[in-house]
Design an enzyme around this catalytic site. Structure first.
Site, mmCIF file in Angstrom:
data_model
loop_
_atom_site.group_PDB
_atom_site.id
_atom_site.type_symbol
_atom_site.label_atom_id
_atom_site.label_comp_id
_atom_site.label_asym_id
_atom_site.label_seq_id
_atom_site.Cartn_x
_atom_site.Cartn_y
_atom_site.Cartn_z
ATOM 1 N N GLU A 74 -45.121 -27.981 -56.629
ATOM 2 C CA GLU A 74 -44.658 -28.507 -58.116
ATOM 3 C C GLU A 74 -43.791 -29.863 -57.634
ATOM 4 O OE1 GLU A 74 -45.489 -28.580 -61.373
ATOM 5 O OE2 GLU A 74 -44.168 -30.177 -61.332
ATOM 6 N N ASP A 81 -52.984 -33.150 -64.200
ATOM 7 C CA ASP A 81 -52.779 -34.418 -65.087
ATOM 8 C C ASP A 81 -53.773 -35.456 -64.926
ATOM 9 O OD1 ASP A 81 -50.045 -33.261 -65.646
ATOM 10 O OD2 ASP A 81 -49.087 -34.468 -64.168
HETATM 11 N N1 SAM Z 1 -51.141 -25.750 -63.534
HETATM 12 C C1 SAM Z 1 -50.102 -25.401 -64.571
HETATM 13 C C2 SAM Z 1 -51.180 -24.803 -65.691
HETATM 14 O O1 SAM Z 1 -52.529 -24.836 -65.723
HETATM 15 O O2 SAM Z 1 -50.550 -24.385 -66.633
HETATM 16 C C3 SAM Z 1 -49.628 -26.868 -65.021
HETATM 17 C C4 SAM Z 1 -50.377 -27.768 -65.667
HETATM 18 S S1 SAM Z 1 -49.470 -29.289 -65.827
HETATM 19 C C5 SAM Z 1 -50.690 -30.232 -66.988
HETATM 20 C C6 SAM Z 1 -49.736 -30.278 -64.354
HETATM 21 C C7 SAM Z 1 -48.706 -30.115 -63.408
HETATM 22 O O3 SAM Z 1 -48.890 -30.685 -62.038
HETATM 23 C C8 SAM Z 1 -47.281 -30.578 -63.721
HETATM 24 O O4 SAM Z 1 -46.298 -29.664 -63.967
HETATM 25 C C9 SAM Z 1 -47.064 -31.652 -62.949
HETATM 26 O O5 SAM Z 1 -45.526 -31.707 -62.683
HETATM 27 C C10 SAM Z 1 -47.696 -31.259 -61.646
HETATM 28 N N2 SAM Z 1 -48.111 -32.404 -60.716
HETATM 29 C C11 SAM Z 1 -48.920 -33.388 -61.112
HETATM 30 N N3 SAM Z 1 -49.111 -34.057 -60.034
HETATM 31 C C12 SAM Z 1 -48.508 -33.504 -58.754
HETATM 32 C C13 SAM Z 1 -48.511 -33.687 -57.633
HETATM 33 N N4 SAM Z 1 -49.127 -34.981 -57.264
HETATM 34 N N5 SAM Z 1 -47.782 -33.272 -56.743
HETATM 35 C C14 SAM Z 1 -47.394 -31.842 -57.201
HETATM 36 N N6 SAM Z 1 -47.441 -31.282 -58.728
HETATM 37 C C15 SAM Z 1 -47.828 -32.416 -59.340
#
Ligand code: SAM
Length: 220
Positions: A68, A125
């Protein structure tokens, strides 16, 4: 999932036993972290960690690493682990779960060649602007990173409710020379692909609004 900056979250993460500190030093030696040779499965962008923890409960013979980017989000996952530990009177709740706080762009600095058995991308995202396409986790740029760490017999699984992102993700597979072995445009009504499905936080939120969930599986 950008929670407000929570003061002190970096310090808590820096001291948490559930977080692998300086993960670059663990490259090629993740078995040492877990003290066994069980397969290592990772979720990239794990958010508050519900999926990862539920998977770890269901599959104690798999080691799970959640990645994360944001401290304020990772903090929530640590708090859940701490709560479970206090309910179990100090017994380690999930010895097969560890977290890393980092941007997944650094993945190849942290895992060695073929060190990872499975990669989960859940509700990544969407980065809707074209100029940000490289930041999308199912993009060809990230697939090239996954290629370096994923076992040749490994899996990549991607779930989302964002149709645009899903179509983009399918197109990126060709460009990267990857091939999806299973694809559904309505996971929750696909009996075969639903078998053993564990819901993520976002999956519960969006499917309860009636959104269909898209998923692909790549078996290398
Ligand atoms: N996977 C979880 C779910 O399905 O409930 C969370 C989804 S949330 C929309 C996307 C998460 O991915 C966020 O917490 C964001 O901070 C993390 N994230 C996005 N790009 C990332 C990256 N390049 N490396 C690590 N984490 C990332």
């Amino acid at each position: 999932m950008r929670l407000r900056n929570i003061s002190g979250s970096r310090e808590i993460i820096g001291e948490s036993k559930f977080v692998v500190q300086e993960p670059e030093g663990k490259k090629g030696n993740w078995a040492g972290i877990f003290g066994n040779n069980n397969p290592i499965h990772i979720e990239i962008g794990m958010g508050k960690g519900r999926f990862l923890m539920d998977m770890a409960k269901a599959h104690p013979d798999i080691n799970y690493v959640g990645i994360e980017k944001y401290s304020s989000v990772l903090l929530r996952a640590i708090q859940k682990m701490e709560k479970m530990e206090s309910m179990e009177k100090g017994k380690e709740p999930l010895p097969n779960v560890r977290f890393i706080r980092m941007d997944a762009e650094s993945l190849t600095e942290v895992f060695g060649q073929e060190e990872v058995g499975r990669i989960y991308l859940n509700f990544s995202d969407p980065w809707p602007k074209d100029r940000h396409a490289k930041r999308r986790l199912p993009s060809r740029e990230f697939l090239a990173r996954f290629d370096k760490v994923l076992d040749k017999g490994g899996h990549l699984e991607f779930k989302t409710d964002n149709e645009g992102l899903f179509r983009f993700a399918l197109e990126e597979l060709d460009a990267a020379g990857w091939h999806a072995t299973k694809v559904t445009y309505d996971l929750h009504h696909d009996r075969e692909m639903m078998e053993g499905n564990i819901m993520t936080e976002y999956e519960e939120r969006f499917s309860s609004k009636g959104n269909p969930i898209f998923k692909y599986v790549i078996e290398r």
